[in-house]
Design an enzyme around this catalytic site. Structure first.
Site, PDB file in Angstrom:
ATOM      1  N   GLY A   1       6.751  -9.646   4.698  1.00  0.00           N
ATOM      2  CA  GLY A   1       7.852  -8.915   5.311  1.00  0.00           C
ATOM      3  C   GLY A   1       7.506  -8.441   6.704  1.00  0.00           C
ATOM      4  O   GLY A   1       6.731  -9.074   7.427  1.00  0.00           O
TER       5      GLY A   1
ATOM      6  N   ARG B   1       0.852  -1.191   0.000  1.00  0.00           N
ATOM      7  CA  ARG B   1       0.000   0.000   0.000  1.00  0.00           C
ATOM      8  C   ARG B   1       0.890   1.245   0.000  1.00  0.00           C
ATOM      9  O   ARG B   1       0.432   2.334   0.329  1.00  0.00           O
ATOM     10  CB  ARG B   1      -0.934  -0.002   1.211  1.00  0.00           C
ATOM     11  CG  ARG B   1      -0.265   0.131   2.579  1.00  0.00           C
ATOM     12  CD  ARG B   1      -1.315   0.206   3.678  1.00  0.00           C
ATOM     13  NE  ARG B   1      -0.809   0.652   4.950  1.00  0.00           N
ATOM     14  CZ  ARG B   1      -0.471  -0.133   5.964  1.00  0.00           C
ATOM     15  NH1 ARG B   1      -0.556  -1.445   5.830  1.00  0.00           N
ATOM     16  NH2 ARG B   1      -0.050   0.368   7.106  1.00  0.00           N
ATOM     17  N   ASN B   2       2.157   1.052  -0.375  1.00  0.00           N
ATOM     18  CA  ASN B   2       3.129   2.139  -0.340  1.00  0.00           C
ATOM     19  C   ASN B   2       3.887   2.248  -1.657  1.00  0.00           C
ATOM     20  O   ASN B   2       3.883   1.320  -2.469  1.00  0.00           O
ATOM     21  CB  ASN B   2       4.147   1.895   0.781  1.00  0.00           C
ATOM     22  CG  ASN B   2       3.549   2.038   2.166  1.00  0.00           C
ATOM     23  OD1 ASN B   2       3.003   3.079   2.497  1.00  0.00           O
ATOM     24  ND2 ASN B   2       3.627   0.979   2.956  1.00  0.00           N
TER      25      ASN B   2
END
Length: 378
Positions: free
Chosen positions: A283, A191-192
């Site tokens: 992650g 989402r980045n």
């Protein structure tokens, strides 16, 4: 060439034929209508396309309770997030066929199989691990209506998206992976925008498989998250300049972020399995928010799901090691002279109009962010 089977063994298709669609549209005035938000509309579309396989509609009570307390559907299949339709319409009865609408748009027809009440506090505590209303997922749960409708849906109209070329359905991604000859495909959720840590994480995973599916969430996010167009444009320039184009596909997952941490990590893995991915990258702080979850809780939860059917790939944090003179991680680098990839620090620099350093972010990505003027959700 064999492909991974969809979750539950079959790719669901709940889209009406043209003939049935036209018939329902012609008779729309005879149906009772229920309004749905944009987020619910996307859930409906994801059910219809098979992205949420094996779901064919919104959860009934038995599945809902099993998801909450067992993290599985009532048939035992792994599933961690309730997909539910809330309403305050007391005229609807079990057995009714209703129209789901977003404003004036007819979205889907639904067969109401169950109507049931639920405990919002229990929903929040089980799914998000907290009842703190400061958590965005908890706040949304508390704002939901008091009654849930369970039953199968059939899609009438699909909503438009400005990102059409990236809005591939599972049948399309599976065909694409097959055409490319990819048997092993790793999915990456984001989402980045990407900093160098993300890039090296993806490339490390790519060395072990045939192809990489970069699959950002496009939809409602919390204040301070990057805007959708900035995320996509940043990945476009990153792939153009730094990735082997025959080994990478960029496609979007149109849904809201739920910020459910470890439970959402399992859900995200299942979705990528339905897209045709055989592996999924997990992650640090996957789908987390604030300090509600341990940074590696999303990795630990996979121990509960040996039967999930997609291989998780766990990565610790990457950093720039000044001694090694490049990107490294704790497994291979013993040095303390390092620069961590702090998303918070980079955001602060961007908000101040400053360019993140080249040892943290590619200059082409930084250019995309800075030229946007307002890259964050307000």
């Amino acid at each position: 060439m064999t492909q991974i089977k969809p979750h539950g063994g079959k790719l669901i298709n709940r889209t009406l034929t043209e003939q049935k669609r036209n018939k329902i549209i012609d008779q729309a005035s005879e149906y009772q209508g229920v309004p749905v938000s944009v987020d619910l509309m996307k859930d409906i579309e994801n059910i219809a396309s098979g992205l949420f396989s094996p779901l064919e509609g919104f959860n009934g009570r038995e599945d809902y309770e099993s998801i909450l307390y067992n993290k599985r559907l009532s048939n035992g299949l792994p599933w961690t997030l309730p997909i539910v339709l809330d309403t305050d319409n007391r005229d609807i009865k079990e057995g009714d066929e209703i129209l789901l609408k977003n404003d004036a748009n007819l979205v889907a027809v639904m067969q109401v199989e169950e109507i049931y009440n639920y405990d919002k506090r229990a929903f929040a505590e089980q799914v998000f691990g907290t009842n703190d209303a400061a958590h965005p997922g908890v706040a949304k749960t508390y704002s939901m209506k008091d009654t849930l409708l369970g039953g199968k849906i059939s899609l009438i109209n699909e909503s438009e998206t400005p990102y059409f070329k990236y809005a591939m359905k599972p049948a399309e991604t599976r065909n694409l992976f097959k055409e490319k000859g990819w048997e092993k495909v790793v999915g990456f959720q984001t989402r980045n925008v990407a900093h160098l840590g993300h890039e090296y994480l993806q490339k490390s995973a790519l060395t072990m498989v045939d192809g990489l599916f970069i699959n950002p969430v496009i939809g409602k996010k919390k204040k301070g998250d990057f805007k959708d167009d900035v995320i996509l444009e940043s990945y476009e320039v990153l792939i153009d300049n730094y990735y082997p184009k025959d080994r990478v596909v960029l496609g979007i997952f149109q849904t809201e972020m739920r910020y459910a941490g470890p439970r959402e990590a399992i859900f995200h893995a299942i979705v990528r399995k339905n897209y045709g991915c055989t592996h999924f990258i997990i992650g640090r702080d996957h789908a987390g928010v604030g300090s509600y979850y341990h940074p590696f809780a999303a990795q630990e939860i996979f121990k509960e799901f040996p039967d999930i059917g997609i291989e998780p790939m766990f990565f610790m944090s990457f950093f720039y090691c000044n001694k090694c003179g490049g990107i490294s991680n704790d497994k291979v680098c013993p040095h303390a002279d390092r620069v961590d990839f702090s998303g918070t620090k980079m955001r602060q620099m961007i908000e101040a109009g400053k360019r993140p350093p080249a040892d943290s972010m590619r200059p082409e990505v930084a250019d995309v962010i800075l030229k946007s003027g307002k890259p964050f959700v307000e």
